[in-house]
Every structure is written in C-alpha cells, then in structure tokens.
Design an enzyme around this catalytic site. Structure first.
Site, PDB file in Angstrom:
ATOM      1  N   GLU A 144     -11.992 -15.329  -2.347  1.00 44.48           N
ATOM      2  CA  GLU A 144     -12.888 -16.380  -2.855  1.00 44.48           C
ATOM      3  C   GLU A 144     -14.332 -16.136  -2.418  1.00 44.48           C
ATOM      4  O   GLU A 144     -15.283 -16.401  -3.165  1.00 44.48           O
ATOM      5  CB  GLU A 144     -12.379 -17.736  -2.361  1.00 44.48           C
ATOM      6  CG  GLU A 144     -13.329 -18.921  -2.503  1.00 44.48           C
ATOM      7  CD  GLU A 144     -13.387 -19.482  -3.907  1.00 44.48           C
ATOM      8  OE1 GLU A 144     -13.453 -18.685  -4.851  1.00 44.48           O
ATOM      9  OE2 GLU A 144     -13.381 -20.721  -4.044  1.00 44.48           O
TER      10      GLU A 144
ATOM     11  N   THR B 207     -21.350 -21.117  -9.600  1.00 46.28           N
ATOM     12  CA  THR B 207     -21.301 -21.846  -8.340  1.00 46.28           C
ATOM     13  C   THR B 207     -22.555 -21.577  -7.498  1.00 46.28           C
ATOM     14  O   THR B 207     -23.101 -22.496  -6.880  1.00 46.28           O
ATOM     15  CB  THR B 207     -20.036 -21.439  -7.551  1.00 46.28           C
ATOM     16  OG1 THR B 207     -18.907 -21.776  -8.353  1.00 46.28           O
ATOM     17  CG2 THR B 207     -19.938 -22.184  -6.237  1.00 46.28           C
TER      18      THR B 207
END
Ligand code: HSE
Length: 313
Positions: free
Chosen positions: A132, A184
């Site tokens: 991630e 993001t």
C-alpha cells in the site's frame, strides 16, 4: 502443503468513516480485486499480467502495490521460490475504494496460500502495508479491513494495534463513485499540516462518539456522528464534485449520513435496510448522471470476512 497456483480476493474498503481519518475503515462485500500467484524458479515477485486496469498500473516490480506486497510476504514466510502474479482489477484506481490496498492484500493472501498458509492472516499486515505504501504511504485504514474484514480501528501498524469493532446488525451502505479520478496523493496534499487545539478537541469527541454509536448499534446516530468531521472534509470538499447535492439527495432518500469514502471521490451513505440502501444508491446515481459526470452506484454491506482464498491447486 504447497501448491503451484493460488488465487485470492480482497474487497473494496471505506477508509476514515468521516471523522476517523487514517484510523477507521470497513470492508465491503463487493467489489474487489483478485490476484493469482504462481510459482516461478527465480526468487522474488514479478507481474505476469494486469487485467481490467485500463493500462494505467505499472508492471515494474518496485512500483506495483501487489508485487511489493508479494515480495514482502515471500520474505516473511521464507519462501523457497518466487511468484508470478496475475492481477485482475475489480476496483478503479484513485476512486476512494481502497484499490491499491485490495491488490496488495489479495497478493499477500495469495502468496501465503500458495505456500500452504504458513503464517496467520493478521501476520500479513506488514506485507500489505509495504504494498500500500507504494501508492499512498503507510496508513492501515484500507489494508486492515481488506485483510481482516469488518470494521477496524488501527492505532498503529502492527497486527496487535488493529482492533475489530463489532459491525451493527442492520448496517447497510449505499456507495457512489463519480467518474472523476482523485489521486490519494493529491487529496492528502490539500490537508492542513497543523490543526488548532479546538478543532482537535472537537474531532476527538466526534470519533469517540462515533465508536460509541457503533457499539450501541445506533445507525441513525452513527450516520450523524460520521459527518462531524471538521478537519478533513472541509479541506477536500472542493475535489469532490456535487458533494453537497449528493448529501442532500441521499438524505432525502432516507440515508442517515453521507461522507467521503477514503480520499474520495467515492461517497458512502449510511442506511439501515437493504431497500433503503438501494433507493439511496439510485438517488446518488441520479445526481451524477443528470449532471453529465456519470458514476457507478451500488448498495452493499460490510464484509465480516474480508480477503479470502478462492483456490489453491
Ligand atoms: N485515510 C486515507 C486518506 C485513505 O483519507 O487519505 C486513502 O488511502
């Protein structure tokens, strides 16, 4: 027992739940990503194929979240050989549904399954976080629920610091993903570096109250509590098209609250039965379809299971 091929599914996730920035998250029943791991003689992980990503995800091992998670999982379990990965994307990137986390988690779970599940599911958390991190830094609010299921509170980066919160029985969700990408990194760049003491106190009270409502299974209060975020949503709202209109439409259709899912642009509305969630999803779809933006809207529930091994052979 070890296999030559294993496949795993990891679900979409909703991070933050409004006030719980970077610490709260939940797993959805669907959609999600599938990763197939196959043994190869060369050590380490490599990407064989990425499907359904529109050609945007990197094949380069160090830049691919699934590949980095797989490498890390291989090291963790001391695997005797490497893996080829086939990544089947069910989630759009930059949508606020934990797409990078789903790929990382599915890869780590598939690798563990390939070698006969030598480590407990929770022990894969670090490998998933490594994956991630390539896309959006070290925060476990997508990875933890994708790996473990349910609603999770992460107070740190280790398995012992991830806590399962009981999922209210009647919790149903309506989600909409407008057809715009919000990376993001961009959604994090607009956040304040410092917050005032008063804002901190208000936010602390809000997250504590949200947890209280969840434990009380009070879904009406839960929806309202999630909306009490006075720091993150105000800073990001301008990146989310039609946010106010969507919130009004969701509530008019019966939802108890609506917040940005993760870093957006997906939005999640809180409901307490399946019919209501479908009606709210349709109301949200209407907002984006009539404004020319377009979207995907659906109703779903929290997945208690999270990631799962689909096959090992
Ligand atoms: N908590 C993260 C954020 C989730 O809101 O930026 C996105 O990865």
């Amino acid at each position: 027992m070890a296999y030559t091929r294993a496949a795993a599914f990891a679900p979409a996730t909703v991070a933050n739940l409004g006030v719980g920035f970077d610490v709260l998250g939940l797993a959805l029943c669907e959609p999600g990503d599938v990763v197939i791991a196959e043994r190869r003689d060369t050590p380490g992980a490599a990407v064989r194929l990425i499907e359904n990503d529109g050609g945007i995800l990197p094949y380069e091992a160090k830049k691919n979240t699934a590949c980095v998670a797989a490498e890390s999982a291989l090291r963790l379990i001391g695997a005797p050989s490497g893996v080829w990965l086939t990544i089947q994307k069910g989630l759009p990137s930059a949508s606020g549904l934990g797409s990078s986390a789903a790929s990382a988690v599915a890869a780590a779970v598939a690798v563990n399954a390939l070698f006969g599940e030598p480590v407990e599911r929770a022990e894969l958390l670090g490998a998933c976080l490594d994956g991630e991190a390539v896309a959006s830094g070290y925060h476990p609010d997508n990875v933890a629920p994708a790996l473990l299921g349910g609603i999770t509170l992460a107070t740190g980066l280790t398995p012992a610091q991830v806590h399962r919160i009981p999922v209210p029985d009647r919790l149903h969700l309506a989600l909409v993903t407008p057809n715009v990408a919000v990376p993001t990194a961009e959604a994090r760049a607009v956040l304040p570096k410092l917050v005032a003491l008063k804002a901190m106190v208000t936010q602390t009270a809000a997250i504590a109250y949200l947890l209280h409502t969840i434990y009380e299974q009070d879904i009406v209060a839960m929806g309202a509590a999630m909306e009490r975020d006075g720091i993150i949503e105000p800073a990001r709202a301008h990146l989310m098209p039609r946010l106010d209109e969507a919130r009004r439409a969701a509530k008019a259709a019966g939802a108890y609250g609506l917040v940005i899912s993760g870093a957006g642009p997906s939005l999640v509305a809180i409901c307490d039965d399946a019919q209501q969630a479908s009606t709210v999803a349709e109301a949200l779809r209407h907002v984006y379809d009539t404004s020319g933006i377009g979207c995907t809207a659906f109703a779903t529930r929290v997945s208690e299971q999270g990631a799962r091994v689909i096959s090992s052979e």
